[in-house]
Scaffold this motif. Structure first.
Motif, PDB file in Angstrom:
ATOM      1  N   GLN A 223       0.873  -1.173   0.000  1.00 54.46           N
ATOM      2  CA  GLN A 223       0.000   0.000   0.000  1.00 54.46           C
ATOM      3  C   GLN A 223       0.913   1.227   0.000  1.00 54.46           C
ATOM      4  OE1 GLN A 223      -3.565   0.196   0.869  1.00 54.46           O
ATOM      5  NE2 GLN A 223      -4.006  -1.904   1.407  1.00 54.46           N
ATOM      6  N   ILE A 224       0.519   2.243  -0.743  1.00 55.05           N
ATOM      7  CA  ILE A 224       1.213   3.530  -0.719  1.00 55.05           C
ATOM      8  C   ILE A 224       0.148   4.552  -0.337  1.00 55.05           C
ATOM      9  CG2 ILE A 224       2.623   5.196  -1.982  1.00 55.05           C
ATOM     10  CD1 ILE A 224       3.471   2.895  -3.818  1.00 55.05           C
ATOM     11  N   PRO A 225      -0.059   4.772   0.970  1.00 52.73           N
ATOM     12  CA  PRO A 225      -1.174   5.611   1.421  1.00 52.73           C
ATOM     13  C   PRO A 225      -1.122   7.037   0.903  1.00 52.73           C
ATOM     14  CG  PRO A 225      -0.036   4.599   3.291  1.00 52.73           C
ATOM     15  CD  PRO A 225       0.703   4.229   2.051  1.00 52.73           C
ATOM     16  N   GLU A 226       0.071   7.626   0.818  1.00 55.23           N
ATOM     17  CA  GLU A 226       0.157   9.016   0.376  1.00 55.23           C
ATOM     18  C   GLU A 226      -0.235   9.184  -1.090  1.00 55.23           C
ATOM     19  OE1 GLU A 226       2.530   7.165   1.799  1.00 55.23           O
ATOM     20  OE2 GLU A 226       4.513   7.683   1.052  1.00 55.23           O
ATOM     21  N   ALA A 227      -0.181   8.110  -1.888  1.00 53.31           N
ATOM     22  CA  ALA A 227      -0.608   8.164  -3.289  1.00 53.31           C
ATOM     23  C   ALA A 227      -1.976   7.511  -3.483  1.00 53.31           C
ATOM     24  CB  ALA A 227       0.424   7.472  -4.178  1.00 53.31           C
ATOM     25  N   CYS A 228      -2.613   7.100  -2.382  1.00 48.93           N
ATOM     26  CA  CYS A 228      -3.926   6.426  -2.443  1.00 48.93           C
ATOM     27  C   CYS A 228      -3.864   5.221  -3.376  1.00 48.93           C
ATOM     28  CB  CYS A 228      -5.018   7.387  -2.887  1.00 48.93           C
ATOM     29  SG  CYS A 228      -5.228   8.789  -1.782  1.00 48.93           S
ATOM     30  N   ALA A 229      -2.779   4.481  -3.332  1.00 48.38           N
ATOM     31  CA  ALA A 229      -2.570   3.374  -4.260  1.00 48.38           C
ATOM     32  C   ALA A 229      -2.291   2.071  -3.520  1.00 48.38           C
ATOM     33  CB  ALA A 229      -1.406   3.690  -5.186  1.00 48.38           C
ATOM     34  N   ARG A 230      -2.730   0.987  -4.153  1.00 46.90           N
ATOM     35  CA  ARG A 230      -2.456  -0.359  -3.658  1.00 46.90           C
ATOM     36  C   ARG A 230      -1.891  -1.150  -4.830  1.00 46.90           C
ATOM     37  NH1 ARG A 230      -7.300  -1.542  -2.332  1.00 46.90           N
ATOM     38  NH2 ARG A 230      -7.843  -2.685  -4.200  1.00 46.90           N
ATOM     39  N   LEU A 231      -0.730  -1.746  -4.659  1.00 42.61           N
ATOM     40  CA  LEU A 231      -0.121  -2.576  -5.692  1.00 42.61           C
ATOM     41  C   LEU A 231      -0.626  -3.999  -5.510  1.00 42.61           C
ATOM     42  CD1 LEU A 231       3.566  -1.285  -5.488  1.00 42.61           C
ATOM     43  CD2 LEU A 231       1.678  -0.376  -6.818  1.00 42.61           C
ATOM     44  N   GLU A 232      -1.201  -4.565  -6.570  1.00 45.15           N
ATOM     45  CA  GLU A 232      -1.757  -5.909  -6.511  1.00 45.15           C
ATOM     46  C   GLU A 232      -1.108  -6.780  -7.573  1.00 45.15           C
ATOM     47  OE1 GLU A 232      -6.352  -5.029  -5.246  1.00 45.15           O
ATOM     48  OE2 GLU A 232      -5.881  -5.129  -7.378  1.00 45.15           O
ATOM     49  N   GLY A 233      -1.099  -8.070  -7.313  1.00 40.98           N
ATOM     50  CA  GLY A 233      -0.564  -9.002  -8.286  1.00 40.98           C
ATOM     51  C   GLY A 233      -1.278 -10.328  -8.208  1.00 40.98           C
ATOM     52  N   VAL A 234      -1.116 -11.131  -9.266  1.00 40.77           N
ATOM     53  CA  VAL A 234      -1.687 -12.472  -9.299  1.00 40.77           C
ATOM     54  C   VAL A 234      -0.883 -13.317 -10.285  1.00 40.77           C
ATOM     55  CG1 VAL A 234      -3.402 -11.858 -11.069  1.00 40.77           C
ATOM     56  CG2 VAL A 234      -3.814 -13.816  -9.582  1.00 40.77           C
TER      57      VAL A 234
ATOM     58  N   ALA B  38       1.698 -16.860 -21.638  1.00 44.29           N
ATOM     59  CA  ALA B  38       1.834 -15.539 -22.266  1.00 44.29           C
ATOM     60  C   ALA B  38       1.958 -14.430 -21.220  1.00 44.29           C
ATOM     61  CB  ALA B  38       0.644 -15.260 -23.172  1.00 44.29           C
ATOM     62  N   GLU B  39       1.261 -14.567 -20.127  1.00 44.60           N
ATOM     63  CA  GLU B  39       1.286 -13.566 -19.067  1.00 44.60           C
ATOM     64  C   GLU B  39       1.263 -14.304 -17.712  1.00 44.60           C
ATOM     65  OE1 GLU B  39      -1.126  -9.528 -17.755  1.00 44.60           O
ATOM     66  OE2 GLU B  39      -2.186 -11.046 -18.913  1.00 44.60           O
ATOM     67  N   PRO B  40       2.429 -14.776 -17.260  1.00 46.63           N
ATOM     68  CA  PRO B  40       2.442 -15.585 -16.039  1.00 46.63           C
ATOM     69  C   PRO B  40       2.095 -14.817 -14.758  1.00 46.63           C
ATOM     70  CG  PRO B  40       4.651 -15.356 -16.960  1.00 46.63           C
ATOM     71  CD  PRO B  40       3.720 -14.680 -17.896  1.00 46.63           C
ATOM     72  N   TYR B  41       2.297 -13.508 -14.762  1.00 43.42           N
ATOM     73  CA  TYR B  41       1.999 -12.701 -13.578  1.00 43.42           C
ATOM     74  C   TYR B  41       1.373 -11.397 -14.030  1.00 43.42           C
ATOM     75  CZ  TYR B  41       2.615 -10.704  -8.912  1.00 43.42           C
ATOM     76  OH  TYR B  41       2.396 -10.153  -7.665  1.00 43.42           O
ATOM     77  N   ARG B  42       0.265 -11.052 -13.434  1.00 44.36           N
ATOM     78  CA  ARG B  42      -0.407  -9.792 -13.757  1.00 44.36           C
ATOM     79  C   ARG B  42      -0.224  -8.853 -12.570  1.00 44.36           C
ATOM     80  NH1 ARG B  42      -5.689 -11.198 -14.131  1.00 44.36           N
ATOM     81  NH2 ARG B  42      -5.095 -12.460 -15.904  1.00 44.36           N
ATOM     82  N   PHE B  43       0.175  -7.642 -12.862  1.00 40.62           N
ATOM     83  CA  PHE B  43       0.480  -6.627 -11.854  1.00 40.62           C
ATOM     84  C   PHE B  43      -0.313  -5.376 -12.186  1.00 40.62           C
ATOM     85  CE2 PHE B  43       2.854  -3.981  -9.116  1.00 40.62           C
ATOM     86  CZ  PHE B  43       3.298  -2.878  -9.809  1.00 40.62           C
ATOM     87  N   ASN B  44      -0.991  -4.803 -11.180  1.00 36.33           N
ATOM     88  CA  ASN B  44      -1.693  -3.553 -11.445  1.00 36.33           C
ATOM     89  C   ASN B  44      -1.716  -2.680 -10.199  1.00 36.33           C
ATOM     90  OD1 ASN B  44      -3.636  -4.866  -9.952  1.00 36.33           O
ATOM     91  ND2 ASN B  44      -5.316  -4.375 -11.299  1.00 36.33           N
TER      92      ASN B  44
END
Length: 170
Positions: free
Chosen positions: A45-56, A62-68
């Motif tokens: 989590q990056i609270p000051e940017a209101c962002a959460r980094l997620e992955g699966v 073709a796409e072994p890991y998705r990051f958003n």
């Protein structure tokens, strides 16, 4: 905002990795818990940017890991920006700092792990001075005058890069 690892050029990855190898991250963390294929997990989590980094881990060749990057809350008021890695092109010489390195092993394939490098460009601004009650306050009229004069304070900027390391399992 979704980051696709195959869009990153080999030169860009090599140069970013070379910079990252020369600099220890600001935050130190152990390797994360292994994650199962299909299990969406929060990387950071990056609270000051209101962002959460997620992955699966997707289980797809073709796409072994998705990051958003997801917004942490619709009511959150960001005090920093999160920008696309290719737009930011972090460079230590330009003031970027390697903030964090997150490693997540694939539970179904221990030889493979996702590595997310978070970069931070700190702002050169000072917090507001404390008033007579010991509070840091920003007054609307003063902020408007400051904005009209073009003296808007800069905010920190974050970006992240994801790459897979290790062998893919069959």
């Amino acid at each position: 905002m979704t980051f696709k690892p195959w869009f990153f050029g080999a030169v860009l990855l090599c140069s970013a990795s070379a910079f990252a190898a020369d600099q220890a991250p600001e935050l130190q963390r152990a390797v994360g818990a292994p994650q199962a294929v299909g299990a969406v997990h929060t990387l950071r989590q990056i609270p000051e940017a209101c962002a959460r980094l997620e992955g699966v881990f997707t289980g797809q060749a073709a796409e072994p890991y998705r990051f958003n990057v997801a917004r942490s809350s619709p009511n959150c008021q960001p005090r920093a920006r999160f920008v696309d890695y290719l737009q930011a092109q972090p460079d230590i010489a330009k003031g970027w700092k390697l903030n964090d390195v997150i490693r997540v092993p694939n539970a179904g394939c221990p030889a493979q792990q996702a590595v997310v490098r978070v970069w931070r460009l700190p702002a050169d601004n000072q917090p507001p001075q404390l008033d007579g009650q010991g509070q840091a306050r920003i007054y609307l009229e003063e902020a408007r005058k400051q904005a009209a004069s073009g003296k808007v304070p800069q905010v920190s900027t974050y970006t992240a890069q994801m790459q897979l390391e290790g062998k893919a399992c069959s």
